[in-house]
Write a protein that holds these residues in place. Structure first.
Motif: not given
Length: 158
Positions: A97-125
């Motif tokens: 994560i710290m050594q990534s050069a970029s990130q992009s957001f994918g789909s997400y899942q709302m579990l309830d009003d205060a909790h979500v799961l978010q997919e993220v793709k990270l590309t390293g150098t």
């Protein structure tokens, strides 16, 4: 595929069927997103995505206090010293994560009003792609990161 829990700290997002559904999703796939009723406004994904992006940038910049500021209350209770938080994250397998050069957001899942799961793709150098599932919680101060699962993929970024 290697799955890591953020600092091996299990912070349950919630109990019950929604969490079970999220945990039983096939690897690499997010459960389907919750659909708000006609009375509820659609969630604004940029609210939590901005927090994720800011924390990733803070890690890239080696800014320990700022990185910790985007973490949930449980991390603040465990880590009084931001540098100890940063070092623990680095030593727990989250260097990609710290050594990534970029990130992009994918789909997400709302579990309830205060909790979500978010997919993220990270590309390293080195162009290696990692997939992360960010567990987000809405606290008094806004959306915060409560955990991350990280997996190296066989893909290469371009």
């Amino acid at each position: 595929m290697l799955r890591l829990s953020w600092l091996c700290v299990v912070i349950p997002l919630m109990s019950g069927p929604a969490l079970a559904q999220a945990q039983s999703a096939p690897s690499g796939a997010m459960p389907s997103a919750s659909v708000p009723s006609a009375d509820e406004p659609a969630p604004n994904a940029t609210d939590w995505q901005d927090v994720i992006a800011a924390q990733i940038q803070a890690f890239r910049d080696h800014d320990a206090p700022k990185a910790l500021s985007f973490a949930g209350d449980a991390f603040h209770q465990r880590f009084a010293d931001p540098q100890a938080f940063f070092d623990a994250i680095m030593q727990s397998g989250y260097a990609p994560i710290m050594q990534s050069a970029s990130q992009s957001f994918g789909s997400y899942q709302m579990l309830d009003d205060a909790h979500v799961l978010q997919e993220v793709k990270l590309t390293g150098t080195d162009q290696i792609v990692y997939e992360a599932i960010y567990q987000m919680v809405k606290e008094a101060g806004g959306w915060r990161v409560s955990g991350v699962e990280l997996a190296k993929t066989q893909s290469l970024g371009v």
